[in-house]
Design an enzyme around this catalytic site. Sequence first.
Site: not given
Length: 255
Positions: A12, A10, A167, A98, A173, A213, A96
């Site tokens: 992003k 991904n 996730e 985010e 991240g 991560s 996701h």
Amino acid sequence: MKRTPIAAGNWKLNKNSNEAKSFFAELIKSRPQSQNCEIIIAPVAISIESSVEAVQGSGIKIAGQNCYHKNSGAFTGELSPSLLKAAGCTHCLTGHSERRSYFKETDKDLSLKNKAVIEEGLTAIFCIGETLEEREAKQVEQVLERQLTYGLEGVDFTATQLIIAYEPVWAIGTGRVASPTDAQSAHAFIRTVLTRLYGESTAQSLRILYGGSVSPDNIADLISQPEIDGALVGGASLKPELFLPIISAIEASHA
Ligand code: PGA
């Protein structure tokens, strides 16, 4: 049940078309020969067409990172499942964290999105996962069950049209990866919920990826867990020298 493993990236909001092309040239040149793992990359929307061109004939698949649940109309700035498909995508990420946190996507929005993506003939890579607060409050199972139940409500799919990505938000991240045993137990719980909702055979066929991560250093331990069918990789998918060893470890675990 043998499930083909997946190494998904991904990107992003990273990489323009030229950067995407150089990445794929390097990846295709250096990837393992065995190819028993599916590789899927989600570039930014504007780099999708050049990415599709760059991976032609390689078997690497291209995914959208997001889309709206309608195929056309007065929805300024949006992108539809049919446009993704026309551009050559085979997959689309949905839900996701985010998107859930910055763009306020709800479980209800995601059920519409999953339905639209799947009805268009794309495979949805549906992301779920708890926040740190929810983990500390011991609500992991409750959250995962809610996200699966409502995010897939009214969605008809076969086992090839849906991939789940677990996730945990606190691992994305942050460099703080879930331990292989914590990830395994979350994946096992997800499969139990899927069994209850969709039956044994569908649940056993669905791939469940871990994301958060993932790096060349931790992938071998994660992928050795029986319920982990691959990885959805953010930061480490941006550099061939980091993504290639992740692909190799996934390949090796399922050789
Ligand atoms: P990360 O991101 O690998 O950089 O933690 C994973 C993701 O957001 O899919």
